[in-house]
Scaffold this active site. Structure first.
Site, mmCIF file in Angstrom:
data_model
loop_
_atom_site.group_PDB
_atom_site.id
_atom_site.type_symbol
_atom_site.label_atom_id
_atom_site.label_comp_id
_atom_site.label_asym_id
_atom_site.label_seq_id
_atom_site.Cartn_x
_atom_site.Cartn_y
_atom_site.Cartn_z
ATOM 1 N N ARG A 1 0.489 -12.297 4.650
ATOM 2 C CA ARG A 1 1.796 -12.379 4.498
ATOM 3 C C ARG A 1 2.641 -12.030 5.712
ATOM 4 O O ARG A 1 3.822 -12.209 5.620
ATOM 5 C CB ARG A 1 2.298 -11.699 3.255
ATOM 6 C CG ARG A 1 1.560 -11.939 2.085
ATOM 7 C CD ARG A 1 2.220 -11.188 0.766
ATOM 8 N NE ARG A 1 1.188 -11.174 -0.228
ATOM 9 C CZ ARG A 1 1.409 -10.663 -1.485
ATOM 10 N NH1 ARG A 1 2.523 -9.960 -1.525
ATOM 11 N NH2 ARG A 1 0.603 -10.826 -2.495
ATOM 12 N N LYS B 1 21.812 15.889 -8.349
ATOM 13 C CA LYS B 1 21.638 14.461 -8.389
ATOM 14 C C LYS B 1 21.791 13.726 -9.594
ATOM 15 O O LYS B 1 20.984 14.581 -10.472
ATOM 16 C CB LYS B 1 20.102 14.087 -7.461
ATOM 17 C CG LYS B 1 20.210 14.328 -6.188
ATOM 18 C CD LYS B 1 18.953 13.633 -5.341
ATOM 19 C CE LYS B 1 18.717 13.999 -3.920
ATOM 20 N NZ LYS B 1 19.962 13.476 -3.331
ATOM 21 N N HIS C 1 -6.064 -15.619 9.325
ATOM 22 C CA HIS C 1 -4.960 -14.321 9.276
ATOM 23 C C HIS C 1 -5.335 -13.260 10.215
ATOM 24 O O HIS C 1 -4.849 -12.132 9.894
ATOM 25 C CB HIS C 1 -4.665 -14.078 7.853
ATOM 26 C CG HIS C 1 -4.301 -15.222 6.956
ATOM 27 N ND1 HIS C 1 -3.190 -15.922 7.435
ATOM 28 C CD2 HIS C 1 -4.817 -15.687 5.908
ATOM 29 C CE1 HIS C 1 -3.209 -17.051 6.322
ATOM 30 N NE2 HIS C 1 -4.194 -16.800 5.193
ATOM 31 N N PRO D 1 0.846 -1.107 -0.039
ATOM 32 C CA PRO D 1 -0.011 0.087 -0.051
ATOM 33 C C PRO D 1 0.936 1.238 0.282
ATOM 34 O O PRO D 1 1.846 1.476 0.616
ATOM 35 C CB PRO D 1 -0.547 -0.104 1.395
ATOM 36 C CG PRO D 1 -1.009 -1.692 1.564
ATOM 37 C CD PRO D 1 0.468 -2.291 0.999
ATOM 38 N N GLU D 2 0.554 2.086 -0.757
ATOM 39 C CA GLU D 2 1.201 3.563 -0.870
ATOM 40 C C GLU D 2 0.220 4.555 -0.122
ATOM 41 O O GLU D 2 -0.674 4.241 0.521
ATOM 42 C CB GLU D 2 1.379 4.055 -2.098
ATOM 43 C CG GLU D 2 2.114 2.863 -3.230
ATOM 44 C CD GLU D 2 2.590 3.286 -4.348
ATOM 45 O OE1 GLU D 2 2.430 4.407 -4.902
ATOM 46 O OE2 GLU D 2 2.913 2.344 -5.304
#
Length: 282
Positions: A118, A161, A100, A2-3
């Site tokens: 997971r 950069k 889970h 998830p972002e």
């Protein structure tokens, strides 16, 4: 994983039920997730009232009334669900295996369950006044939805950069919370190549990129995030931003820009798949 939009969507969904509620009981159904739970974790939570629910990067932060912070990370497959008679049944069916369900937190407002097939997620506790120095947060960059995020900020962060623009945006030391999906989408909408050197970003382009990143994130949050494999909102609903993807996971398809006749390609970049249109992302 998830972002930022997925985590913010979860935060917004849970906040009305968690904030102001007291934790009555905590049931740990295993001794660890990605990391072991802190010593006396359940006992330190029980009896505490949640005074705010915040987000920093991809972390959820439940601020408690004894100046502790419950830090939670969803990992790859973690999700919270809130169940209470006052809230009603879920509007959408859930497909999470109850085997889970690893953490169950009973509150005055109902039951909060953490499910994680997971087990890459984790929970821990920290003191509020030391949060900025915590190892999870000490090196994090600017929040892209904050007032501190701007084209000028990006220009300063990226100056000199030689790394690629995409890699610089994904570097959590520069911008906190951005992930592969939304960086690909923002760069396409901004018309910028993910391969160009970050230090070569001009002032005008940096302003366009900052505005676009913010717009993509807000649009994704409004859509409930992107549900590709595991993400669900707090009420069990799927996110819908994946239907708005212009480049991500669209290899071989026509570019979504109406004036472009290019085709989306996929390229491995820093160990991740980069999706972009080489025709209009100069």
């Amino acid at each position: 994983m998830p972002e930022l939009p997925e985590v913010e969507t979860v935060r917004q969904g849970l906040a009305p039920f968690l904030v102001g509620s007291r934790i009555v009981r905590v049931e740990l159904r295993r001794k660890d997730l990605r990391f072991p739970f802190p010593e006396h974790f359940a006992g330190r939570l029980e009896g505490r009232r949640i005074v705010a629910l915040n987000r920093r990067a991809k972390y959820l932060l439940a601020m408690l009334d004894d100046d502790q912070v419950l830090i939670a990370h969803l990992g790859m497959s973690g999700s919270f669900r809130m169940e209470a008679g006052a809230i009603g049944a879920f509007k959408f069916p859930r497909d999470k295996n109850p085997a889970h369900d690893h953490v169950v937190i009973s509150l005055e407002t109902g039951c909060l369950t953490y499910n994680d097939p997971r087990r890459f997620g984790f929970m821990t506790l920290a003191a509020t006044d030391t949060l900025a120095e915590h190892p999870f947060f000490v090196g994090l960059g600017v929040e892209p939805l904050s007032n501190d995020f701007s084209g000028q900020t990006l220009a300063r962060l990226f100056a000199g950069k030689t790394t690629s623009l995409k890699a610089a945006l994904l570097d959590q030391r520069n911008v906190a919370g951005l992930g592969n999906i939304y960086v690909c989408e923002a760069l396409h909408r901004a018309g910028l190549s993910p391969l160009r050197a970050a230090g070569g970003l001009t002032g005008a382009a940096s302003e366009i990129l900052a505005r676009t990143v913010r717009a993509v994130l807000r649009e994704a949050i409004e859509a409930g995030g992107s549900s590709l494999r595991d993400h669900r909102q707090a009420d069990g609903a799927l996110g819908y931003f994946q239907h708005n993807f212009r480049v991500y996971d669209r290899e071989g398809q026509a570019c979504a820009n109406p004036d472009c006749r290019g085709t989306i390609i996929r390229r491995a970049q820093n160990g991740r798949s980069t999706f972009y249109c080489p025709n209009c992302q100069g």
